[in-house]
Design a protein around this motif. Sequence first.
Motif, short mmCIF file in Angstrom:
data_model
loop_
_atom_site.label_atom_id
_atom_site.label_comp_id
_atom_site.label_asym_id
_atom_site.label_seq_id
_atom_site.Cartn_x
_atom_site.Cartn_y
_atom_site.Cartn_z
N GLY A 91 0.82 -1.21 0.00
CA GLY A 91 0.00 0.00 0.00
C GLY A 91 0.85 1.26 0.00
O GLY A 91 0.57 2.22 -0.72
N ILE A 92 1.91 1.27 0.81
CA ILE A 92 2.80 2.42 0.84
C ILE A 92 3.49 2.59 -0.51
O ILE A 92 3.61 3.71 -1.03
CB ILE A 92 3.84 2.26 1.97
CG1 ILE A 92 3.15 2.25 3.33
CG2 ILE A 92 4.87 3.39 1.91
CD1 ILE A 92 4.05 1.85 4.49
N ALA A 93 3.97 1.47 -1.06
CA ALA A 93 4.62 1.53 -2.37
C ALA A 93 3.66 2.07 -3.43
O ALA A 93 4.04 2.89 -4.28
CB ALA A 93 5.12 0.14 -2.76
N GLN A 94 2.43 1.60 -3.39
CA GLN A 94 1.43 2.06 -4.37
C GLN A 94 1.23 3.57 -4.29
O GLN A 94 1.22 4.26 -5.31
CB GLN A 94 0.10 1.36 -4.12
CG GLN A 94 -1.04 1.88 -4.99
CD GLN A 94 -2.39 1.33 -4.57
OE1 GLN A 94 -2.49 0.19 -4.15
NE2 GLN A 94 -3.43 2.15 -4.68
N HIS A 108 2.26 8.97 -6.75
CA HIS A 108 2.69 10.37 -6.67
C HIS A 108 4.09 10.55 -7.24
O HIS A 108 4.86 11.40 -6.78
CB HIS A 108 2.58 10.86 -5.23
CG HIS A 108 1.17 11.03 -4.78
ND1 HIS A 108 0.40 9.99 -4.33
CD2 HIS A 108 0.37 12.13 -4.73
CE1 HIS A 108 -0.81 10.43 -4.02
NE2 HIS A 108 -0.85 11.72 -4.25
N LYS A 109 4.41 9.73 -8.25
CA LYS A 109 5.59 9.92 -9.10
C LYS A 109 6.93 9.56 -8.48
O LYS A 109 7.98 9.90 -9.03
CB LYS A 109 5.66 11.36 -9.63
CG LYS A 109 4.36 11.91 -10.20
CD LYS A 109 3.86 11.09 -11.38
CE LYS A 109 2.59 11.70 -11.98
NZ LYS A 109 2.05 10.91 -13.11
N GLY A 129 3.48 15.27 0.29
CA GLY A 129 3.66 15.09 -1.14
C GLY A 129 2.97 13.87 -1.71
O GLY A 129 2.71 13.81 -2.92
N ILE A 130 2.67 12.88 -0.88
CA ILE A 130 1.94 11.70 -1.36
C ILE A 130 0.46 11.77 -0.99
O ILE A 130 -0.25 10.77 -1.00
CB ILE A 130 2.56 10.39 -0.83
CG1 ILE A 130 2.56 10.34 0.70
CG2 ILE A 130 3.98 10.20 -1.37
CD1 ILE A 130 2.97 8.98 1.27
N GLY A 131 0.02 12.98 -0.68
CA GLY A 131 -1.40 13.20 -0.47
C GLY A 131 -1.94 12.80 0.89
O GLY A 131 -3.15 12.68 1.07
N LYS A 132 -1.05 12.62 1.87
CA LYS A 132 -1.48 12.23 3.20
C LYS A 132 -1.39 13.43 4.16
O LYS A 132 -0.81 14.46 3.85
CB LYS A 132 -0.62 11.08 3.74
CG LYS A 132 -0.64 9.83 2.88
CD LYS A 132 -2.02 9.24 2.73
CE LYS A 132 -2.00 7.94 1.94
NZ LYS A 132 -3.36 7.42 1.69
N VAL A 133 -1.96 13.26 5.35
CA VAL A 133 -1.94 14.30 6.37
C VAL A 133 -1.03 13.85 7.51
O VAL A 133 -1.31 12.83 8.15
CB VAL A 133 -3.36 14.58 6.92
CG1 VAL A 133 -3.31 15.61 8.03
CG2 VAL A 133 -4.28 15.04 5.79
#
Length: 323
Positions: A46-49, A54-55, A210-214
């Motif tokens: 999941g983390i890798a995905q 996010h590039k 940067g990967i869309g998390k908070v």
Amino acid sequence: MYAAAVTRMPPLMRAAPRVRAFASSAAAQTAVDRVAVIGGGQMGAGIAQVAATHKHDVTLVDVSQEALERGKAYMAKSLGRVAKKKFPDDAQAQGRFVDEVLSRVALSTSPAEAAGSAGLVIEAVVENIKLKQDIFAGLAAAAPEGAILASNTSSLPIAKISEQLSAARKKRFIGLHFFNPVPQMKLVEVVRTDEADQQAVDDAVAFVKGIGKVPAVCKDTPGFIVNRLLLPYMMESIRLLERGVASARDIDAAMKLGAGYPMGPFELCDYVGLDTIKFIVDGWHKEGKGLAGDKQFAPSAKLDELVKNGHLGVKTGRGFYEY
């Protein structure tokens, strides 16, 4: 937690330890695109995905090619669901999206090789502190100077995991606690030790954003934020049941309808896994910093009985409820 819990209560983490296969993790640094994820299980995949979406260029690591292929299949299935939402009427666009993200994920059975060019390395293996320490000893020797090393543990002390590393490595060692399922859950707890420098924390926060998390930054304390608040709530609910105050179903109804919780405590316990809860609580009661001997984490006869009989919740078909 798993996908069904996305709209429910915040997840408690992983099951009790199995010393075998890697679980998941990711690595990256603000100025570096490459991320190494140690562990190809559901969390690591999941983390890798998310990092690849996010590039970031990602290397996913596990102990065998078979485990890596399972991780890749999990990513493909998860990305397929994302693609259907992004391009509901365009099958070709869905396929291109999945292929593009997966093209940024390399697979490896060598943690050292994966870490060698990574700006951030995240370990997300099973909750076994000796295993984690051994993994980081190898990663510290292989990763570039200045790379962030991070653990995705949910219940083990970050400082304890890094205690064998050099002072320089400890400055760039933190916790990055993702929640399951990673693609859906927005929170990442950024856990700082006393040895970590501010730049490492800032770089980790920037990566998380940067990967869309908070990000939620906290000290290295048992349970960090979410689990430290959630476990006492769960344990007190179990003790209410043991004292005969109310049934599990009535306690669940009270918290959902009276407190506005989307899931009652016993539904949540069953969903998390009773073995997971027992593993964490027993550890805190035995040697948790500031928690050892605390009555709120003392063994529960009801919880112990259920776990002993193999009634672990949703995953076994029976816990406080039957499924």
